[in-house]
Design an enzyme around this catalytic site. Structure first.
Site, short mmCIF file in Angstrom:
data_model
loop_
_atom_site.label_atom_id
_atom_site.label_comp_id
_atom_site.label_asym_id
_atom_site.label_seq_id
_atom_site.Cartn_x
_atom_site.Cartn_y
_atom_site.Cartn_z
N ASP A 84 5.85 -22.25 -10.05
CA ASP A 84 4.84 -23.26 -10.40
C ASP A 84 5.57 -24.54 -10.79
OD1 ASP A 84 2.61 -24.64 -11.80
OD2 ASP A 84 1.62 -22.68 -11.65
N ASN A 85 5.04 -25.70 -10.38
CA ASN A 85 5.69 -26.95 -10.82
C ASN A 85 5.05 -27.47 -12.11
OD1 ASN A 85 3.28 -28.01 -9.97
ND2 ASN A 85 4.16 -29.48 -8.53
N GLY A 107 -0.53 -26.13 -14.04
CA GLY A 107 -0.29 -24.82 -14.64
C GLY A 107 0.37 -24.96 -16.01
N ASP A 128 8.54 -27.03 -7.07
CA ASP A 128 7.47 -27.64 -6.27
C ASP A 128 7.55 -27.06 -4.85
OD1 ASP A 128 5.90 -29.24 -4.65
OD2 ASP A 128 6.44 -31.10 -5.69
N VAL A 129 6.55 -26.27 -4.48
CA VAL A 129 6.63 -25.55 -3.20
C VAL A 129 6.35 -26.43 -1.98
CG1 VAL A 129 6.15 -23.30 -4.23
CG2 VAL A 129 4.24 -24.68 -3.34
N GLY A 160 6.54 -20.04 6.09
CA GLY A 160 7.90 -19.93 6.65
C GLY A 160 8.69 -18.88 5.88
N TYR A 175 -8.87 -32.29 -0.95
CA TYR A 175 -8.79 -30.85 -1.23
C TYR A 175 -9.34 -30.05 -0.06
CZ TYR A 175 -9.40 -26.49 -3.94
OH TYR A 175 -9.34 -25.20 -4.41
#
Ligand code: UDP
Length: 327
Positions: A35-36, A40, A62-63, A108, A151
């Site tokens: 989680d960045n 959260g 950060d994904v 990925g 969104y």
């Protein structure tokens, strides 16, 4: 499998992500929570640290950037995203990036590890729906250039790329379309109806209903949702499945219920309806029932009471304090 399953949950420190971490720990998995922390909070998962690094690990990341995870992975659940309208209006680019780039990176990773992937999609893919209740084969009514488009379109893209990884790369994928969900660990101040109304009622302030409050939502208690997601992940269904409680209510009635539940002297004030705010929303749960054997169990009065206990505690308003604040 002669070892524990290993599961990555992106957005794991958020409202839903943290409940998923609880569930997968309870199911015996090793859980990596990523989680960045833009929406959260590690407080949502700090109780899991007692299981030790072998069972539960938190990674601040950060994904939308390339995701590297050492070792095997069996499941990847992609839950990272701002999710309240206030948050995604405040963070429009991050919302688009995590829905698009973040989903690509998480897929990925799942492909590289041979892991099963589950996407947190949303009833927002139906936009302001013209079919009611909404079955999964309804394509929706979304304004791509409206404020909520950041969104809605990110999640629609996320569904499309998930299906492409499934069809083109053979990745095992699942897509859950999540309808309005509530419960402990919703963030106070996130702007959604429930945390806003509960905080206002507990403080004795007027509840801000947008529009005339005739718009509807159907609220699902978090434990029911998590159970539906777990069942979907363990099923072999690659097509989207709605998970939500079909118990539909107008927002005005919802505000009145919360006032009654808290015993607050608050009344209701009316504020302008945000643009593109869906007028109705209710899941058609046929697929969840038939494919997963899932139906919601917790009714609203019980779920709201559990949530109220959490908010009272979090706001540090014991019933006595609240009464003092109101007097
Ligand atoms: N809403 C409201 N007052 C608030 C916050 C929200 O009347 O203080 C309304 C909002 O306009 C929408 C409904 O409550 O019609 C649910 O809003 P929420 O932000 O919880 O979730 P949404 O379903 O719109 O994503």
């Amino acid at each position: 499998m002669d070892r524990r399953p290993r599961t990555l949950i992106t957005g794991g420190a958020g409202f839903l992500g943290s409940h998923l971490c609880d569930r997968f720990i309870a199911e015996g998995h090793q859980v990596i929570c990523m989680d960045n922390l833009i929406t959260g909070d590690t407080q949502n998962v700090e109780h899991l640290f007692e299981h030790g690094q072998e069972r539960f690990r938190f990674v601040k990341y950060d994904v939308t950037d390339y995701i590297h995870v050492n070792g095997d992975l069996d499941y990847v659940l992609h839950f990272a995203s701002p999710a309240s309208p206030d948050d995604y209006l405040r963070l429009p680019i991050q919302t688009l990036k995590v829905g698009a780039l973040g989903t690509h990176k998480a897929l990925g990773l799942a492909k590289a590890k041979g892991a099963r992937f589950l996407l947190a999609s949303t009833s927002e893919v139906y936009g302001d729906p013209q079919i009611h209740p909404q079955p999964e084969d309804y394509w929706g009514n979304v304004n791509p250039v409206g404020q909520r488009g950041v969104y809605d379109e990110a999640k629609r893209f996320a569904e499309a790329i998930t299906m492409a990884y499934h069809r083109y790369h053979g990745v095992e994928t699942r897509i859950v379309r999540i309808f309005n969900t509530y419960g402990p660990r919703m963030r106070i101040g996130d702007g959604r109806a429930l945390p806003t109304f509960m905080e206002q009622a507990l403080r004795g302030e007027p509840l801000t209903v947008y529009g005339d409050g005739s718009q509807t939502r159907s609220f699902c208690y978090v434990d029911d949702l998590i159970d539906g997601i777990y069942r979907l992940l363990m099923s072999d269904e690659p097509m989207p499945v709605n998970i939500g409680n079909p118990d539909e209510i107008t927002i005005k009635e919802f505000a009145e219920e919360i006032i009654a539940l808290t015993g607050s002297p608050s009344d209701i004030t009316y504020e302008p309806l945000p643009k593109d705010d869906p007028q109705v929303r209710q899941p058609d749960n046929t697929r969840a029932r038939e494919i997963l054997g899932w139906t919601p169990k917790v009714d609203r009065s019980e779920g709201l009471q559990r949530t109220l206990d959490y908010f009272r505690d979090k706001l540090d308003l014991t019933p006595t304090d609240a009464a003092a604040e109101l007097s």
